[in-house]
Structure formats: structure tokens, C-alpha cells
Design a protein around this motif. Sequence first.
Motif, PDB file in Angstrom:
ATOM      1  N   SER A 100       0.834  -1.200   0.000  1.00 44.81           N
ATOM      2  CA  SER A 100       0.000   0.000   0.000  1.00 44.81           C
ATOM      3  C   SER A 100       0.870   1.253   0.000  1.00 44.81           C
ATOM      4  O   SER A 100       0.617   2.203  -0.743  1.00 44.81           O
ATOM      5  CB  SER A 100      -0.925   0.013   1.222  1.00 44.81           C
ATOM      6  N   ALA A 101       1.903   1.241   0.842  1.00 40.51           N
ATOM      7  CA  ALA A 101       2.810   2.390   0.900  1.00 40.51           C
ATOM      8  C   ALA A 101       3.513   2.610  -0.434  1.00 40.51           C
ATOM      9  O   ALA A 101       3.643   3.737  -0.919  1.00 40.51           O
ATOM     10  CB  ALA A 101       3.837   2.187   2.011  1.00 40.51           C
ATOM     11  N   LEU A 102       3.977   1.511  -1.059  1.00 37.01           N
ATOM     12  CA  LEU A 102       4.628   1.617  -2.362  1.00 37.01           C
ATOM     13  C   LEU A 102       3.670   2.166  -3.409  1.00 37.01           C
ATOM     14  O   LEU A 102       4.050   3.001  -4.233  1.00 37.01           O
ATOM     15  CB  LEU A 102       5.153   0.243  -2.786  1.00 37.01           C
ATOM     16  N   ALA A 103       2.431   1.687  -3.378  1.00 30.22           N
ATOM     17  CA  ALA A 103       1.448   2.123  -4.369  1.00 30.22           C
ATOM     18  C   ALA A 103       1.101   3.596  -4.222  1.00 30.22           C
ATOM     19  O   ALA A 103       1.111   4.358  -5.197  1.00 30.22           O
ATOM     20  CB  ALA A 103       0.182   1.273  -4.246  1.00 30.22           C
ATOM     21  N   VAL A 104       0.797   3.998  -2.996  1.00 31.86           N
ATOM     22  CA  VAL A 104       0.411   5.392  -2.752  1.00 31.86           C
ATOM     23  C   VAL A 104       1.564   6.329  -3.071  1.00 31.86           C
ATOM     24  O   VAL A 104       1.371   7.444  -3.564  1.00 31.86           O
ATOM     25  CB  VAL A 104      -0.078   5.561  -1.298  1.00 31.86           C
ATOM     26  N   ASN A 105       2.791   5.868  -2.830  1.00 34.36           N
ATOM     27  CA  ASN A 105       3.951   6.717  -3.083  1.00 34.36           C
ATOM     28  C   ASN A 105       4.147   7.033  -4.563  1.00 34.36           C
ATOM     29  O   ASN A 105       4.807   8.011  -4.904  1.00 34.36           O
ATOM     30  CB  ASN A 105       5.219   6.052  -2.534  1.00 34.36           C
ATOM     31  N   THR A 106       3.578   6.227  -5.455  1.00 38.00           N
ATOM     32  CA  THR A 106       3.690   6.539  -6.880  1.00 38.00           C
ATOM     33  C   THR A 106       2.941   7.815  -7.241  1.00 38.00           C
ATOM     34  O   THR A 106       3.206   8.424  -8.280  1.00 38.00           O
ATOM     35  CB  THR A 106       3.120   5.392  -7.745  1.00 38.00           C
ATOM     36  N   GLY A 107       1.985   8.210  -6.392  1.00 38.17           N
ATOM     37  CA  GLY A 107       1.160   9.376  -6.712  1.00 38.17           C
ATOM     38  C   GLY A 107       0.098   9.074  -7.743  1.00 38.17           C
ATOM     39  O   GLY A 107      -0.630   9.963  -8.174  1.00 38.17           O
ATOM     40  N   GLU A 108      -0.025   7.792  -8.140  1.00 37.65           N
ATOM     41  CA  GLU A 108      -0.971   7.406  -9.192  1.00 37.65           C
ATOM     42  C   GLU A 108      -1.992   6.390  -8.712  1.00 37.65           C
ATOM     43  O   GLU A 108      -2.785   5.868  -9.512  1.00 37.65           O
ATOM     44  CB  GLU A 108      -0.188   6.831 -10.383  1.00 37.65           C
ATOM     45  N   VAL A 109      -1.983   6.081  -7.418  1.00 39.64           N
ATOM     46  CA  VAL A 109      -2.930   5.146  -6.816  1.00 39.64           C
ATOM     47  C   VAL A 109      -3.430   5.768  -5.522  1.00 39.64           C
ATOM     48  O   VAL A 109      -2.656   6.346  -4.765  1.00 39.64           O
ATOM     49  CB  VAL A 109      -2.265   3.780  -6.532  1.00 39.64           C
ATOM     50  N   ASP A 110      -4.732   5.649  -5.257  1.00 41.11           N
ATOM     51  CA  ASP A 110      -5.314   6.178  -4.025  1.00 41.11           C
ATOM     52  C   ASP A 110      -5.540   5.066  -3.017  1.00 41.11           C
ATOM     53  O   ASP A 110      -5.742   3.902  -3.391  1.00 41.11           O
ATOM     54  CB  ASP A 110      -6.663   6.846  -4.303  1.00 41.11           C
TER      55      ASP A 110
END
Length: 301
Positions: A100-110
Motif C-alpha cells: 500500500s505504501a509503495l502504491a500510494v507513493n507513486t502518486g498514481e494510486v489512491d
Amino acid sequence: MRFPTLPAVGVLSLCTAVAVTGCQAAAPEQASHSTAAITIATIPLGDDPTQANPIEAFADLLEAETGRTVEVTDVPDYLSVVEAIRGDHVDIGIMSGFPSALAVNTGEVDSLMAWAGSDAPVSTCVVLDGSPVQQLEDLRGKTVAFADQASSSGYFMPVYMLHEAGLKKGEDYEAIFAGGHDGSFAALKQGQVDAACTAVMLTELGSPMFPFSEGEWRGIGKSPAMDVMGSVLSRQSLDTETRQLLQEALPKVFSEKNAEALGALGKGFIGLDEIMDPEPAIFDSFAEIAAVADVKLEDLG
């Protein structure tokens, strides 16, 4: 409806593979918001045909709460779930803290909804009962199986636990990735590794999620807790109507009355505080632990 498991595709080829399954139905122009299916990407949870699949149970429960068809597609690993959401091929995915942290850090996943952490330890390392390994330090010079390179309980937290015990990955022990928790257990059972690091909660669930009976295994060490246990990730293009519908339905699905049906999927989340539309900052605490595993959260940015 459940789509078949996708082959082990790379991140770059995932978009094509998901499109072949029909997952692109999640795109807003495919159907009106009120009738469009809710699409989910997930890694497989359990292969025992005699046991109820918690993902199937989740889909049924979500359909009942939303009144919408729910379509589930299996992908090979956690990062493929993130990429399916990031590429607008599915609506949501349920992830533990680190992916989740990796995903949100992309700025392209909420993060649509997050579950706050508890005080319970996340991970342990399992050895066979006859093993000479009695404590974490005894794994020096040994081979350790981890589930997935983006797994919270099967990689990040146990690597951090071993680091705190003075063992550095790649120097003090050999690490292998088994492709999932079940792969780690199989490697341990077959004597290919000395230990398999996994989620504490899986050891508590028993068969078929944990294939060792009492007296066949021991748990060595326990990792710290996590500030965020997991979240429901969503594509940023998700329409407001579906977003609100999911935020109303998900707490009802992940409730105590559904604990048995959801099995491993619900055990780590049910009973924890829910945070709607969490700020990205709630995942900041993961950066230090990720660094121990030689992963930077900005790597997916």
C-alpha cells in the motif's frame, strides 16, 4: 464472476494480460456508473478445492452490500496488483501495509480506506520442530524463505526483525523468494530452506493456510507491529458514486459476522479502526523498515 488466474507476467506486460481477461470493463466509458461491475485484482489465496476461497466469499459479500456485480482477477504477485490499479485496468485491490505504501507513493494510486495498526506482532520465522535453530541469531549462515518481495508479513517485517537481531540479508543469511507464503511453507517442508518467514496470523489459522500441525513446527522471533495493517487501493479515475458506495460497503463486509467466511483475508483487518481517504503521510513510517530491505518507497514513483 471470477476470471482465471493470469500467468506470471512481468509488470510491463501486465496491461496486455489484464486486457485479454476483459478487466478493461472497469473503464468508465464501458458502462454507466450505477451498473458497471466493480473489478478487483488479487493474488490467489489458497489452492485447496475442498475449502471455501475467501476471495470468492469477499466478492459475494461485496455484491450483496453494493448491489453491483463484482469481478475478480488473479495476478501473480503484489506489485502486479498495484500495476493493474495504476494502469486503470481494475477498480480496487486489497493490500497489506508495505505494498500500500509503495502504491500510494507513486502518486498514481489512491487509498480508499486503510486499517490502522494494532499492537500485535506481524511476522515470525517458522522452523521444523527438529531444527537446531532456537533463536533468530541461529539463522546465521542459514537459508531463509520469504514469500514475495512486496509482502509486509512475508518479507519486509521479518527482514527488519532479523536486522534487529544483528543479521543482515545477503551477508549473514541467504534469502530466497518462494512466490508466496504457501511456497515458503513447501520449501521448508521439503528441506530446501532452514526457515520460512511468514505472518503470525497464518500460523494461527491452521490448515489449509498453514500446513504444519502442532508439534511439527516452532516459531522463532516476532516482529514489531505496523502502524497501518493494510488498505483498499483504488484507481484515481474511479467515479465518485462507486467510491462512496465502496466506502459504505467495505466496513460492513469486513465485520465480525463475516470473519469465518473471509478467513485469512479478514483476519488481519476485522476489528481494526478504519480510516477513510487516508492521507499519504500515514504510510511514512514504512520508509525506515523498507530501507533495511534495500527498498526505497520512491522506487515505484
